[in-house]
Motif scaffolding. Structure first.
Motif, PDB file in Angstrom:
ATOM      1  N   PHE A   1       0.859  -1.186   0.000  1.00 43.11           N
ATOM      2  CA  PHE A   1       0.000   0.000   0.000  1.00 43.11           C
ATOM      3  C   PHE A   1       0.897   1.238   0.000  1.00 43.11           C
ATOM      4  O   PHE A   1       1.396   1.670   1.029  1.00 43.11           O
ATOM      5  CB  PHE A   1      -0.915  -0.017   1.221  1.00 43.11           C
ATOM      6  CG  PHE A   1      -1.819   1.182   1.343  1.00 43.11           C
ATOM      7  CD1 PHE A   1      -2.671   1.543   0.317  1.00 43.11           C
ATOM      8  CD2 PHE A   1      -1.822   1.946   2.503  1.00 43.11           C
ATOM      9  CE1 PHE A   1      -3.503   2.638   0.423  1.00 43.11           C
ATOM     10  CE2 PHE A   1      -2.639   3.041   2.630  1.00 43.11           C
ATOM     11  CZ  PHE A   1      -3.492   3.393   1.583  1.00 43.11           C
ATOM     12  N   ARG A   2       1.112   1.783  -1.183  1.00 41.39           N
ATOM     13  CA  ARG A   2       2.093   2.860  -1.350  1.00 41.39           C
ATOM     14  C   ARG A   2       1.783   4.087  -0.501  1.00 41.39           C
ATOM     15  O   ARG A   2       2.683   4.731   0.030  1.00 41.39           O
ATOM     16  CB  ARG A   2       2.145   3.277  -2.819  1.00 41.39           C
ATOM     17  CG  ARG A   2       2.810   2.270  -3.738  1.00 41.39           C
ATOM     18  CD  ARG A   2       4.304   2.490  -3.807  1.00 41.39           C
ATOM     19  NE  ARG A   2       4.940   1.629  -4.783  1.00 41.39           N
ATOM     20  CZ  ARG A   2       6.098   1.889  -5.354  1.00 41.39           C
ATOM     21  NH1 ARG A   2       6.738   2.993  -5.060  1.00 41.39           N
ATOM     22  NH2 ARG A   2       6.622   1.042  -6.206  1.00 41.39           N
ATOM     23  N   SER A   3       0.519   4.425  -0.392  1.00 43.80           N
ATOM     24  CA  SER A   3       0.178   5.637   0.356  1.00 43.80           C
ATOM     25  C   SER A   3       0.599   5.527   1.812  1.00 43.80           C
ATOM     26  O   SER A   3       0.833   6.544   2.473  1.00 43.80           O
ATOM     27  CB  SER A   3      -1.319   5.914   0.260  1.00 43.80           C
ATOM     28  OG  SER A   3      -1.688   6.240  -1.062  1.00 43.80           O
ATOM     29  N   GLY A   4       0.707   4.302   2.320  1.00 46.16           N
ATOM     30  CA  GLY A   4       1.159   4.129   3.693  1.00 46.16           C
ATOM     31  C   GLY A   4       2.582   4.622   3.905  1.00 46.16           C
ATOM     32  O   GLY A   4       2.978   4.941   5.026  1.00 46.16           O
ATOM     33  N   LEU A   5       3.359   4.709   2.813  1.00 45.96           N
ATOM     34  CA  LEU A   5       4.721   5.218   2.919  1.00 45.96           C
ATOM     35  C   LEU A   5       4.751   6.688   3.326  1.00 45.96           C
ATOM     36  O   LEU A   5       5.789   7.183   3.777  1.00 45.96           O
ATOM     37  CB  LEU A   5       5.448   5.045   1.587  1.00 45.96           C
ATOM     38  CG  LEU A   5       5.790   3.605   1.184  1.00 45.96           C
ATOM     39  CD1 LEU A   5       6.286   3.562  -0.260  1.00 45.96           C
ATOM     40  CD2 LEU A   5       6.830   3.020   2.123  1.00 45.96           C
ATOM     41  N   LYS A   6       3.638   7.359   3.167  1.00 47.84           N
ATOM     42  CA  LYS A   6       3.600   8.765   3.586  1.00 47.84           C
ATOM     43  C   LYS A   6       3.782   8.881   5.097  1.00 47.84           C
ATOM     44  O   LYS A   6       4.360   9.858   5.588  1.00 47.84           O
ATOM     45  CB  LYS A   6       2.295   9.401   3.133  1.00 47.84           C
ATOM     46  CG  LYS A   6       2.139   9.461   1.617  1.00 47.84           C
ATOM     47  CD  LYS A   6       0.800  10.019   1.193  1.00 47.84           C
ATOM     48  CE  LYS A   6       0.659  10.020  -0.333  1.00 47.84           C
ATOM     49  NZ  LYS A   6      -0.637  10.562  -0.777  1.00 47.84           N
ATOM     50  N   LEU A   7       3.282   7.897   5.838  1.00 45.69           N
ATOM     51  CA  LEU A   7       3.495   7.885   7.284  1.00 45.69           C
ATOM     52  C   LEU A   7       4.969   7.649   7.596  1.00 45.69           C
ATOM     53  O   LEU A   7       5.529   8.267   8.505  1.00 45.69           O
ATOM     54  CB  LEU A   7       2.635   6.796   7.930  1.00 45.69           C
ATOM     55  CG  LEU A   7       1.119   6.987   7.826  1.00 45.69           C
ATOM     56  CD1 LEU A   7       0.396   5.773   8.392  1.00 45.69           C
ATOM     57  CD2 LEU A   7       0.688   8.253   8.567  1.00 45.69           C
ATOM     58  N   TRP A   8       5.594   6.742   6.833  1.00 43.99           N
ATOM     59  CA  TRP A   8       7.020   6.488   7.023  1.00 43.99           C
ATOM     60  C   TRP A   8       7.818   7.764   6.754  1.00 43.99           C
ATOM     61  O   TRP A   8       8.743   8.104   7.501  1.00 43.99           O
ATOM     62  CB  TRP A   8       7.482   5.375   6.076  1.00 43.99           C
ATOM     63  CG  TRP A   8       8.902   4.958   6.289  1.00 43.99           C
ATOM     64  CD1 TRP A   8       9.338   3.927   7.060  1.00 43.99           C
ATOM     65  CD2 TRP A   8      10.076   5.588   5.746  1.00 43.99           C
ATOM     66  NE1 TRP A   8      10.725   3.867   7.034  1.00 43.99           N
ATOM     67  CE2 TRP A   8      11.194   4.868   6.228  1.00 43.99           C
ATOM     68  CE3 TRP A   8      10.297   6.665   4.896  1.00 43.99           C
ATOM     69  CZ2 TRP A   8      12.502   5.204   5.892  1.00 43.99           C
ATOM     70  CZ3 TRP A   8      11.599   7.000   4.571  1.00 43.99           C
ATOM     71  CH2 TRP A   8      12.685   6.279   5.060  1.00 43.99           C
ATOM     72  N   ARG A   9       7.471   8.464   5.698  1.00 44.34           N
ATOM     73  CA  ARG A   9       8.182   9.694   5.365  1.00 44.34           C
ATOM     74  C   ARG A   9       8.056  10.712   6.491  1.00 44.34           C
ATOM     75  O   ARG A   9       9.026  11.408   6.832  1.00 44.34           O
ATOM     76  CB  ARG A   9       7.620  10.283   4.070  1.00 44.34           C
ATOM     77  CG  ARG A   9       7.874   9.434   2.831  1.00 44.34           C
ATOM     78  CD  ARG A   9       7.050   9.935   1.649  1.00 44.34           C
ATOM     79  NE  ARG A   9       7.435  11.265   1.241  1.00 44.34           N
ATOM     80  CZ  ARG A   9       8.350  11.551   0.312  1.00 44.34           C
ATOM     81  NH1 ARG A   9       8.961  10.569  -0.327  1.00 44.34           N
ATOM     82  NH2 ARG A   9       8.646  12.795   0.009  1.00 44.34           N
ATOM     83  N   ALA A  10       6.869  10.819   7.074  1.00 47.02           N
ATOM     84  CA  ALA A  10       6.662  11.783   8.158  1.00 47.02           C
ATOM     85  C   ALA A  10       7.516  11.449   9.370  1.00 47.02           C
ATOM     86  O   ALA A  10       7.961  12.340  10.099  1.00 47.02           O
ATOM     87  CB  ALA A  10       5.185  11.812   8.542  1.00 47.02           C
ATOM     88  N   ALA A  11       7.778  10.149   9.575  1.00 47.43           N
ATOM     89  CA  ALA A  11       8.526   9.727  10.756  1.00 47.43           C
ATOM     90  C   ALA A  11      10.034   9.748  10.545  1.00 47.43           C
ATOM     91  O   ALA A  11      10.796  10.034  11.469  1.00 47.43           O
ATOM     92  CB  ALA A  11       8.080   8.326  11.171  1.00 47.43           C
ATOM     93  N   TYR A  12      10.487   9.435   9.316  1.00 49.60           N
ATOM     94  CA  TYR A  12      11.908   9.184   9.119  1.00 49.60           C
ATOM     95  C   TYR A  12      12.604  10.039   8.058  1.00 49.60           C
ATOM     96  O   TYR A  12      13.829  10.009   7.974  1.00 49.60           O
ATOM     97  CB  TYR A  12      12.121   7.715   8.731  1.00 49.60           C
ATOM     98  CG  TYR A  12      11.805   6.747   9.845  1.00 49.60           C
ATOM     99  CD1 TYR A  12      12.650   6.623  10.944  1.00 49.60           C
ATOM    100  CD2 TYR A  12      10.661   5.961   9.807  1.00 49.60           C
ATOM    101  CE1 TYR A  12      12.377   5.732  11.971  1.00 49.60           C
ATOM    102  CE2 TYR A  12      10.369   5.063  10.828  1.00 49.60           C
ATOM    103  CZ  TYR A  12      11.228   4.962  11.903  1.00 49.60           C
ATOM    104  OH  TYR A  12      10.940   4.084  12.907  1.00 49.60           O
ATOM    105  N   LEU A  13      11.858  10.743   7.236  1.00 45.58           N
ATOM    106  CA  LEU A  13      12.498  11.447   6.126  1.00 45.58           C
ATOM    107  C   LEU A  13      13.112  12.756   6.593  1.00 45.58           C
ATOM    108  O   LEU A  13      12.424  13.727   6.891  1.00 45.58           O
ATOM    109  CB  LEU A  13      11.475  11.713   5.014  1.00 45.58           C
ATOM    110  CG  LEU A  13      12.041  12.313   3.720  1.00 45.58           C
ATOM    111  CD1 LEU A  13      13.124  11.416   3.152  1.00 45.58           C
ATOM    112  CD2 LEU A  13      10.935  12.522   2.702  1.00 45.58           C
ATOM    113  N   ASP A  14      14.424  12.772   6.649  1.00 47.84           N
ATOM    114  CA  ASP A  14      15.169  13.967   7.044  1.00 47.84           C
ATOM    115  C   ASP A  14      16.266  14.232   6.018  1.00 47.84           C
ATOM    116  O   ASP A  14      16.887  13.296   5.508  1.00 47.84           O
ATOM    117  CB  ASP A  14      15.812  13.794   8.427  1.00 47.84           C
ATOM    118  CG  ASP A  14      14.781  13.696   9.536  1.00 47.84           C
ATOM    119  OD1 ASP A  14      13.889  14.554   9.593  1.00 47.84           O
ATOM    120  OD2 ASP A  14      14.880  12.757  10.348  1.00 47.84           O
ATOM    121  N   ALA A  15      16.504  15.490   5.746  1.00 49.49           N
ATOM    122  CA  ALA A  15      17.586  15.849   4.832  1.00 49.49           C
ATOM    123  C   ALA A  15      18.927  15.605   5.514  1.00 49.49           C
ATOM    124  O   ALA A  15      19.062  15.761   6.730  1.00 49.49           O
ATOM    125  CB  ALA A  15      17.466  17.314   4.426  1.00 49.49           C
TER     126      ALA A  15
END
Length: 327
Positions: A161-175
């Motif tokens: 479920f690709r849209s679920g990756l948006k939660l992952w991005r919110a938690a872990y995506l840092d520059a």
């Protein structure tokens, strides 16, 4: 009673559907520039080597064509296959615009607006400049197009479920933190830019959480669960110094794949050297070593004690190699 049973089944399903709908509508990303500077293919090819694009998207073990798709990566979340990124219009990225390319590389978002799986190390490329994106784009456009698309990922629910990756991005995506530090040497700052950004050393040498994000508390401390069963040792400064690494021998290892004790890198690190760091300049390899051996940017690297001399063992499983030379 039946009504209560139905409600207990229906309400969670409805809530899940609503949640999925909200995630699907959750916008991600930012607009890329309408225009980019002219790119330089030679600079782009160098950056592609430094960034692991060639080693990841080329299945060298199967004698695959350059950038036509990489070897499958087996992970706890499924099997991921790096795609064809040659300029073929259907099998590769030939139908993309440079804006599509920039959004994919710097933001991890497909031309259709879907988030990419974090097995693609886009978070480390977030700091690439418009010029670097243009250089990479120009370099990829010079590669012969390959008409065969790479196999699709084999990922089951809920990870499919690709849209679920948006939660992952919110938690872990840092520059990445790649800005130069005042008062430190140019080689150290260049090394920081490469290690924390393009070369994405933390992607392998840092452990992961259960959700697949980098474990910030174990940065550079090693990872025993790389795709395919390989391991990455600690590259913490103290461990490298204890293992007898110096700027000179670490830079040479990144060029040749040979360790100070006469053995050689194996597993995924062998690929990194063969398809990546061996193509870098002597100055950049020394910069990487300088940064890793002086984590705080003090300008002083202690002289390590000479490591014990060991004879390489025939038949050793090099995927289990320990860069600290404590074999």
């Amino acid at each position: 009673m039946r009504g209560l049973i139905r409600a207990s089944v229906i309400f969670p399903a409805v809530a899940a559907s609503l949640g999925a709908g909200v995630l699907a509508l959750w916008p991600i990303g930012a607009p890329e520039p309408a225009a980019f500077p002219p790119g330089d293919a030679e600079r782009g090819a160098y950056l592609a080597r430094a960034s692991g694009c060639v080693s990841c998207h080329t299945n060298a073990a199967a004698k695959g064509l350059a950038l036509a798709g990489g070897a499958p990566l087996d992970t706890p979340f499924g099997t991921f296959v790096p795609p064809n990124i040659t300029p073929h219009t259907t099998a590769g990225i030939g139908a993309w615009t440079i804006q599509d390319f920039a959004r994919a590389v710097r933001q991890g978002i497909s031309p259709e607006g879907d988030p990419y799986y974090p097995v693609f190390t886009y978070s480390f490329y977030a700091g690439f400049t418009d010029q670097e994106i243009a250089d990479l784009w120009e370099a990829f456009r010079t590669v012969p197009p390959v008409a065969d698309a790479a196999p699709t990922h084999d990922v089951g629910f809920p990870f499919s479920f690709r849209s679920g990756l948006k939660l992952w991005r919110a938690a872990y995506l840092d520059a990445p933190e790649t800005d130069a530090l005042m008062g430190t040497s140019s080689p150290w700052n260049r090394g920081r830019l490469l290690v924390e950004g393009a070369a994405h050393c933390a992607a392998c040498h840092t452990g992961r959480t259960l959700a697949g994000g980098l474990d910030a508390s174990a940065r550079f401390a090693g990872n025993d669960s790389l795709p395919g069963g390989s391991k990455a040792p600690s590259i913490l400064t103290a461990d490298l110094l204890e293992g007898g690494w110096t700027v000179a021998n670490l830079a040479y290892a990144l060029q040749s794949g040979l360790l100070p004790n006469g053995d050689a890198f194996g597993g995924s690190m062998a690929e990194v050297v063969a398809e990546g760091t061996s193509y870098l300049t002597d100055a950049d390899r020394a910069a990487i070593a300088t940064y890793l051996l002086d984590a705080d940017g003090t300008g002083t690297i202690p002289t390590p004690p000479p490591p014990a001399t060991e004879t390489p063992m025939a038949g050793m499983d090099h995927s289990q190699m320990d860069m600290t030379n404590e074999n």
